[in-house]
Design an enzyme around this catalytic site. Structure first.
Site, PDB file in Angstrom:
ATOM      1  CB  VAL A 130      -8.356  -0.871 -10.974  1.00 52.12           C
ATOM      2  CG1 VAL A 130      -8.854  -0.627 -12.723  1.00 52.12           C
ATOM      3  CG2 VAL A 130      -7.803  -1.727 -10.560  1.00 52.12           C
ATOM      4  N   GLY A 131      -6.192   0.292  -8.839  1.00 47.83           N
ATOM      5  CA  GLY A 131      -6.061   0.275  -7.252  1.00 47.83           C
ATOM      6  C   GLY A 131      -6.196   1.295  -6.366  1.00 47.83           C
ATOM      7  CD  GLU A 132      -2.592   4.232  -6.313  1.00 45.12           C
ATOM      8  OE1 GLU A 132      -2.168   6.255  -7.192  1.00 45.12           O
ATOM      9  OE2 GLU A 132      -1.271   3.854  -4.910  1.00 45.12           O
ATOM     10  NE  ARG A 136      -8.546  -4.784 -24.165  1.00 45.39           N
ATOM     11  CZ  ARG A 136      -8.347  -4.366 -25.358  1.00 45.39           C
ATOM     12  NH1 ARG A 136      -6.315  -4.756 -25.573  1.00 45.39           N
ATOM     13  NH2 ARG A 136      -8.510  -4.472 -26.499  1.00 45.39           N
ATOM     14  CG  PHE A 169      -1.512  -1.165   1.412  1.00 48.93           C
ATOM     15  CD1 PHE A 169      -2.624  -1.743   0.336  1.00 48.93           C
ATOM     16  CD2 PHE A 169      -1.392  -1.867   2.180  1.00 48.93           C
ATOM     17  CE1 PHE A 169      -3.249  -2.559   0.665  1.00 48.93           C
ATOM     18  CE2 PHE A 169      -1.735  -3.362   2.375  1.00 48.93           C
ATOM     19  CZ  PHE A 169      -2.920  -3.526   1.904  1.00 48.93           C
ATOM     20  CE  LYS A 206     -13.113 -15.002 -10.573  1.00 43.09           C
ATOM     21  NZ  LYS A 206     -12.699 -16.639 -10.030  1.00 43.09           N
ATOM     22  CE  LYS A 213      -8.137   5.043 -18.750  1.00 43.78           C
ATOM     23  NZ  LYS A 213      -8.538   6.287 -18.909  1.00 43.78           N
ATOM     24  CG  LEU A 217      -5.095  -5.925 -18.106  1.00 45.02           C
ATOM     25  CD1 LEU A 217      -3.148  -5.410 -17.574  1.00 45.02           C
ATOM     26  CD2 LEU A 217      -4.570  -5.691 -19.558  1.00 45.02           C
ATOM     27  CG  ASN A 218      -7.893 -11.359 -13.978  1.00 48.53           C
ATOM     28  OD1 ASN A 218      -8.966 -11.824 -13.578  1.00 48.53           O
ATOM     29  ND2 ASN A 218      -6.639 -12.335 -13.503  1.00 48.53           N
TER      30      ASN A 218
END
Lengths: 735, 214
Positions: A693-695, A618, A245, A623, A691, A620-621
């Site tokens: 997404v985690g943040e 896009r 993090f 899940k 691009k 990518l995965n």
């Protein structure tokens, strides 16, 4: 491979593997306890001795004496490392404070000694026998008190410290509807589950370091610099990282002390930072005080938007860039942002998930809710009205993709936003007051140069090697998907090896740049390998197709494995970015919707429903991307309701420095969460068209919760976290 | 509270002595400034026999060694994780004689003759336990560090519900608890997942319990 014009159709667009919801390929290892983390390397560093870290008991001042004699004589002790005997250490490029303190002390729990012993118990016991005499210095620990002394920080990672467009003061003063409000966010701790840990082993003058780190190439450089070693004498390995993090972006004291301890003891040494040290020894997200001013026309068009933020850090540190998103998120002709940085002698402030935007959006998106309320507008409609498709500071610079309005509208529809009562406190179910809140989500996309090596063997197995890390983000799987798609093989035929500094340097994991950057690097290496395969098989057609483990052109088809019959084929490349990120503003967008219940008597808050809608290129995965978003939403609930490092302003430390005192969400706090990804590709970001997404998943969540609480009970809290004590005085009369 | 005189009589308060600079001695708390620290004696090591994942394990351990460190450092069963070493996070959850415990809060020598099941004893990468398979299918993990503890806890939770052990959310502690998402969330709340996989973990547990979405 150069990437300087927007991507056209390429092999990834086939989407046979990429874009499919895929179980993590590292799942069986992780769920059976077989994935080895940095402190668990009995396999490669057998017989490692144990290091135990002693932290400073003062926040600022100096050590006037250290008596190591009793500790040295204690059973099992092999060595004790202190600043006095460690030799010359140079501060890392990415560190603000020294990783081994003494005689000067820069912050509380700064490491001042490592005790190395045969066993953990012996090292721990011996550390308690070290006697330290300190001269305590006067420190500055109170951000509020230091606001007046705060200065303009130099331009850093978050851009310029001030920005001005038009005439903010004039436009705000003449705006018919105005908001001028102050918000605060507290210091936050990353609190990842795996403590910072390292195992060090010297082979002659070569240092092998298994360490829990997000950024292998940065880390290799800073370990070498700190210890005064040539870079080629340092090898970092970090195949599994138990959460980061942002807290493991940089080399921390566990790595340096393990290396020094191993040198001193003449054998491998492992060090795991004790949990109670982590909050004060390592970095944290700095607290902010923010002032937001918004002026609109009477029908809700923003004419002036201003966002100022004050934060503090140790001398030489940087600001929390909480105003960044305000430069880009909403339209408005007259704009102002400003940051001020105070010197504080608290532990080092630095990046934590969505640095800048996380606390910035916590404030801005309450302000937008307040403004909508003043205008009598729906919060979604108010935001949509002030959307912009171009950089509001430079009208000739469009967003590459910007589906903020779509995210909000789809979210509103799916969430049942129309059922939200406009007036606060209007919905009651038994003892519970029910409310809905929303916020926009926004975070920029960043690309970093990222390299990879790809091997093809005679069995047709494709092996990818890159120093990229998987910190829970799903990197192993998306890299395997990328290589499988490019080489036309099933996922099971791809082997992914990560986190080793002997592999090509990657962008690393941070700033939500990892997924797109690292897979783009793999794309580049695979493109080169495809050329080698084509040549090896004697194809000369430009329209060679890689599919089903075969290479084909026209009516000729050959097994891919045949290309490596004469020996393994190896290709190494990286993605080299042009100026597309300058021509286009590349950002990710979303909308968060939250429903809460507030106990009418006690003001206890329960989050009942959560939805995020994301437009992030896009996916990518789907899940693991969804997991990134629900995880971020969970962290957002923490920042809204409970997370706060409590500052002892007398002695200068974070008081609640463990997982009992620093509360993070647990199972009972989190309801079922929904995530929707819009179907989007962004050809300006890379051939992957992806691009991060985690943040994005975190940005805005805190405000959506706070807005829902306001909608439920009518209390507007502007100082996070929104705890019972702040709600109770304003709660409606209990009947 | 800017002035140390506000603090009252406490050890910390006394140490500030109201000046910009003050001499401070940290540790050991009981020793006066110049008194030599008594030499530390080697604590006794004791033998202990455990049954770990069905196999007998004979160890001689320092009496201060936790069950967690006995597993990780002596038996090299590193699937059981150390997240806090203080019983605050649940990463070290294992089953002892069929009941889950935080192995960091228990000394190894207290477990003579006990039967311990760790994550390694539930399944292997080639032959996953149904709970492990459900975690993979529902992506009930991210970094993987809390995961063994979550899975051990989850397996034990289903047994606890079956055995009729009540929880904090039971409306009637005398009645048999029924499987519900709230029961799962309550009973799993000792296992922190900072990656925030909770929503997926609950779905994995529901599947492993043979329950469909309500």
């Amino acid at each position: 491979m150069k990437f300087d014009i927007p991507a056209t159709t390429n092999p990834i667009d086939r989407l046979k593997v990429v874009g499919k919801a895929t179980d993590r390929i590292d799942g069986p290892l992780k769920t059976t306890g077989r994935a080895p983390y940095a402190y668990e390397r009995h396999d490669v560093a057998p017989g490692a001795a144990y290091g135990y870290v002693l932290g400073s008991a003062i926040a600022k001042g100096r050590i006037t004496g250290m008596d190591l004699s009793a500790a040295k004589a204690a059973p099992g002790v092999l060595a004790i490392v202190t600043a006095e005997n460690a030799g010359k250490l140079t501060k890392g490029n990415f560190n603000t404070a020294n990783l081994l303190g003494g005689p000067e002390i820069e912050h509380y729990h700064q490491a001042i000694a490592l005790v190395v012993a045969e066993t953990f118990e012996q090292a721990r016991a011996a550390s308690s026998l070290i006697r330290v005499d300190y001269a305590r210095g006067k420190g500055r620990f109170d951000l509020e008190a230091e606001m007046a002394s705060a200065t303009l920080p130099k331009e850093g990672f978050g851009g310029a410290a001030e920005s001005k467009v038009g005439n903010f003061d004039g436009a705000f003063a003449s705006a018919p509807v105005q908001l001028d409000a102050r918000y605060t966010t507290p210091d936050h701790s990353h609190a990842m589950m795996e403590p910072h840990a390292s195992t060090a082993k010297w082979e002659g003058d070569q240092l092998l370091l298994w360490t829990s780190n997000q950024m292998i190439n940065w880390g290799k450089g800073d370990v070498a610099r700190t210890l005064g070693l040539p870079k080629e004498k340092v090898r970092l390995m970090s195949p599994y990282v138990g959460g980061g993090f942002g807290g493991k972006l940089f080399v921390r004291t566990d790595a340096i002390l393990a290396a020094l301890g191993a040198k001193a003891a003449g054998r491998p040494v492992k060090v795991s930072l004790q949990r109670p040290l982590i909050a004060n020894n390592t970095t944290h997200r700095p607290a902010t005080i923010q002032r937001i001013r918004i002026g609109t026309t009477s029908d809700g068009k923003i004419t002036a938007i201003g966002h100022e933020s004050w934060s503090g850090d140790l001398p030489g540190g940087g600001p929390e860039t909480a105003v960044s998103q305000t430069r880009l998120l909403y339209a408005g002709e007259n704009r102002l942002t400003a940051m001020r940085l105070a010197v504080l002698d608290l532990p080092e402030g630095n990046a934590m998930r969505a640095p800048g935007e996380a606390p910035g959006m916590m404030a801005l998106e309450i302000a937008m809710d307040e403004m909508a309320e003043k205008l009598g507008m729906d919060p979604v409609a108010f935001r949509a009205l002030n959307d912009t498709q171009v950089d509001p500071e430079a009208a000739n610079r469009p967003f590459s993709q910007r589906q903020l309005i779509q995210c909000m509208r789809i979210g509103a529809d799916k969430f049942g936003w129309a059922r939200r009562a406009k007036a606060p406190g209007a919905v009651r179910e038994g003892r519970w007051l029910i409310g809905m809140g929303m916020a926009a989500a926004f975070r920029n996309n960043l690309n970093g140069r990222s390299g990879a090596r790809v091997r093809l063997d005679g069995k047709g197995v494709v092996t990818v090697e890159t120093d990229m890390t998987d910190i829970g983000t799903g990197t192993y799987t998306i890299i395997a998907q990328t290589a499988a798609e490019m080489m036309g093989v099933p996922l099971e035929t791809v082997v992914v090896r990560l986190g080793d500094s002997s592999f090509p340097a990657s962008a690393g994991s941070g700033g939500q740049w990892g997924a797109n950057s690292s897979t783009a690097g793999v794309y580049a290496a695979c493109a080169m390998l495809r050329d080698k395969v084509t040549a090896a098989l004697g194809f000369n057609s430009a329209d060679v197709v890689f599919e089903d483990g075969k290479v084909r052109a026209g009516n000729r088809s050959v097994a891919l494995a045949d290309a490596a019959k004469g020996g393994e084929l190896v290709a190494e490349d990286y993605m080299d970015y042009g100026d597309l990120a300058k021509k286009y503003q590349q950002s990710t967008f979303g909308a968060h919707f939250v429903e809460v219940a507030v106990d009418a008597a006690t003001a206890e808050v329960r989050v009942r429903r959560m939805l995020a809608v994301c437009a992030a290129g896009r996916i990518l995965n789907p899940k693991s991307a969804r997991s990134q978003v629900i995880g971020a939403m969970t962290m957002g609930v923490g920042s809204a309701l409970m997370e706060e490092l409590a500052v002892d302003k007398r002695f200068g430390f974070f008081v609640n420095h463990d997982l009992a005192g620093y509360e993070v969400p647990v199972h009972a706090d989190i309801p079922h969460q929904e995530v929707i990804f819009l179907d989007e590709t962004d050809p300006t970001t890379s051939p992957m068209k992806a691009k991060g997404v985690g943040e994005l998943g975190l940005c805005g969540v805190g405000a959506a919760v706070a807005n829902a609480i306001h909608n439920a009970c009518g209390v507007r809290v502007r100082d996070y976290p929104v705890t019972l004590d702040k709600l109770l005085p304003g709660m409606p009369a209990f009947a | 509270m800017d002035s140390p005189s506000d603090i009252g009589v406490s050890r910390r308060g006394l140490l500030t002595s109201g000046a910009g600079f003050a001499a401070v001695t940290a540790l050991p708390a009981s020793a006066s400034n110049k008194e030599p620290v008594a030499p530390m004696e080697t604590p006794p090591a004791l033998p202990v026999q455990l049954k770990v994942n069905g196999k007998p394990a004979e160890l001689t351990v320092d009496t201060r060694t936790t069950l967690l460190d006995a597993l990780r450092e002596h038996l090299h069963l590193t699937g059981t994780k150390k997240g806090c070493d203080h019983g605050q996070c649940g990463a070290c959850t294992v089953m002892v004689n069929g009941r889950r415990i935080n192995s960091c809060l228990s000394l190894a020598v207290m477990h003579e003759g006990d039967s311990v099941t760790t994550i390694e004893g539930l399944g292997t990468p080639e032959d996953l336990h149904p709970m492990q398979a459900a975690f993979v299918k529902h992506d009930g993990y991210q970094c993987g560090y809390c995961t063994p503890g979550q899975i051990c806890s989850a397996v034990a939770v289903l047994d606890e519900i079956k055995a009729g052990i009540p929880s904090h959310v039971a409306a009637d502690v005398a009645a048999s608890p029924a499987f519900s998402e709230m029961e799962i969330r309550e009973r799993m709340s000792g296992n922190i997942c900072r990656c925030g996989a909770y929503s997926n973990i609950v779905e994995a547990i529901r599947e492993a319990a043979g329950r469909r979405q309500a």
